[in-house]
Design a protein around this motif. Structure first.
Motif, PDB file in Angstrom:
ATOM      1  N   CYS A   1     -54.306   6.936 -32.306  1.00 10.72           N
ATOM      2  CA  CYS A   1     -53.355   5.430 -32.485  1.00 10.72           C
ATOM      3  C   CYS A   1     -53.125   4.476 -31.735  1.00 10.72           C
ATOM      4  O   CYS A   1     -52.709   2.938 -32.132  1.00 10.72           O
TER       5      CYS A   1
ATOM      6  N   THR B   1     -53.345  -0.257 -31.475  1.00  5.52           N
ATOM      7  CA  THR B   1     -52.323  -0.507 -31.274  1.00  5.52           C
ATOM      8  C   THR B   1     -52.748  -1.658 -30.742  1.00  5.52           C
ATOM      9  O   THR B   1     -51.888  -3.290 -30.319  1.00  5.52           O
TER      10      THR B   1
ATOM     11  N   ILE C   1     -54.666   1.537 -38.676  1.00  3.67           N
ATOM     12  CA  ILE C   1     -53.660   2.022 -37.548  1.00  3.67           C
ATOM     13  C   ILE C   1     -53.811   3.451 -38.010  1.00  3.67           C
ATOM     14  O   ILE C   1     -54.278   4.469 -37.362  1.00  3.67           O
ATOM     15  N   ILE C   2     -52.939   3.966 -38.954  1.00  2.00           N
ATOM     16  CA  ILE C   2     -52.940   5.069 -39.377  1.00  2.00           C
ATOM     17  C   ILE C   2     -54.411   6.025 -39.986  1.00  2.00           C
ATOM     18  O   ILE C   2     -55.120   6.433 -39.745  1.00  2.00           O
TER      19      ILE C   2
ATOM     20  N   GLY D   1     -56.554   6.020 -37.260  1.00  2.00           N
ATOM     21  CA  GLY D   1     -55.762   6.866 -35.802  1.00  2.00           C
ATOM     22  C   GLY D   1     -56.728   8.500 -36.803  1.00  2.00           C
ATOM     23  O   GLY D   1     -56.557   9.122 -35.373  1.00  2.00           O
TER      24      GLY D   1
END
Length: 321
Positions: free
Chosen positions: A115, A119, A227-228, A231
């Protein structure tokens, strides 16, 4: 989504999974009267390994398809763009600090690394950057993660920890058990679910960011979902199998000609094709007769993915000429 493609990939998995349970240094004959003695090998060794290959491959395939749609970059891949190296850096830090001894802290470190890398890539390149900017930003993130991993290896507290880190970074599904399956499977499923939920927004993004905004897409929400989702899928895979690259790059390109080219139509076929690719590759690594032991899966996929990546680059150069 192309239903015929999905059914074909499911049929391939239905054939490949039983064969993977029989293949290995010791082949199992299902028609042998002594085959029932192999139940321990099947249940405790080969079945969890097959399930883990399916989970990790599906996660990497879905993450690659979503990344290529989100970044609008055909070269996007969790490994090439620093996501997998970021997850690996997190996992290496857990080995270095000794937290990897705890069964749940290694995945937590890997997820945080994935993550964090995603980011950082989004902050540096943004969605409006071109192919060159995204590629350079990804290479920078990947190089930074690689340099920090090398530093952690050189400062390893013990030779045993150094060996553990180096071996783990090569990527492998050998000697994995149901414990790794229960770590990776729910996290990968959750990650793919998040990426599927972002599918309609990814479709709108193909029209351009301004058009996507006019269709109700919220950029910050979509970025958070990516991202979630990436990740979870990449971080969980790296946490249990180490670095396995190029699956997220190759698979979307292989299945895209059989879809309508919308990102939402590509995620499920890419997940299935990624699972099939990793399962077959792992079987080949098991049966190859090498004197030094089993070929590491991460090395095998790199040997396969590098010429594929070169082919894509040459194809893009011809199209730009």
């Amino acid at each position: 989504m192309n239903p015929r493609l999905v059914l074909l990939l499911l049929a391939g998995l239905l054939v490949a999974v039983p064969l993977s349970l029989l293949a290995g240094r010791v082949w199992i004959d299902p028609f042998s009267p002594t085959a029932h003695n192999a139940s321990i090998i099947l249940i405790q060794l080969r079945l969890p390994r097959a399930v883990l290959a399916l989970a990790v491959g599906a996660g990497l395939g879905a993450a690659g398809a979503a990344m290529q749609g989100f970044l609008r970059n055909p070269l996007a891949d969790p490994g090439l763009f620093g996501i997998a190296p970021g997850a690996a850096l997190g996992a290496v830090l857990s080995f270095w600090t000794g937290y990897a001894a705890s069964p749940w802290l290694l995945p937590v470190f890997a997820l945080a690394g994935a993550c964090g890398a995603m980011t950082l890539l989004a902050l540096i390149a943004g969605r409006s950057g071109g192919v060159a900017l995204f590629t350079l930003a990804g290479l920078m993130v990947s190089s930074l993660a690689g340099a920090l991993m090398s530093l952690a290896i050189s400062l390893s507290p013990s030779p045993f920890a150094m060996t553990e880190i180096v071996t783990w970074t090569m990527g492998s599904l050998a000697d994995r058990s149901w414990r790794e399956v229960w770590i990776a499977l729910p996290l990968t499923a959750a990650g793919i679910g998040v990426l599927l939920a972002a599918g309609r927004s990814l479709n709108a993004l193909t029209l351009g960011e301004a058009a996507a905004r006019s269709l109700g897409v919220e950029p910050f929400r979509l970025q958070a979902m990516m991202i979630i989702g990436i990740g979870l899928t990449v971080g969980s895979g790296v946490a249990v199998a180490g670095i396995i690259g190029f699956v997220g790059l190759m698979v979307p390109h292989l299945v895209r000609p059989f879809t309508d080219h919308r990102p939402s139509s590509l995620i499920v076929p890419s997940a299935l094709a990624g699972a099939l690719l990793l399962l077959i590759s792992d079987c080949l690594c098991r049966v190859l007769p090498l004197a030094g032991g089993e070929l590491r899966l991460g090395i095998a996929l790199s040997l396969l993915g590098t010429p594929f990546f070169l082919h894509l680059l040459l194809k893009m150069r011809q199209e730009l000429a």
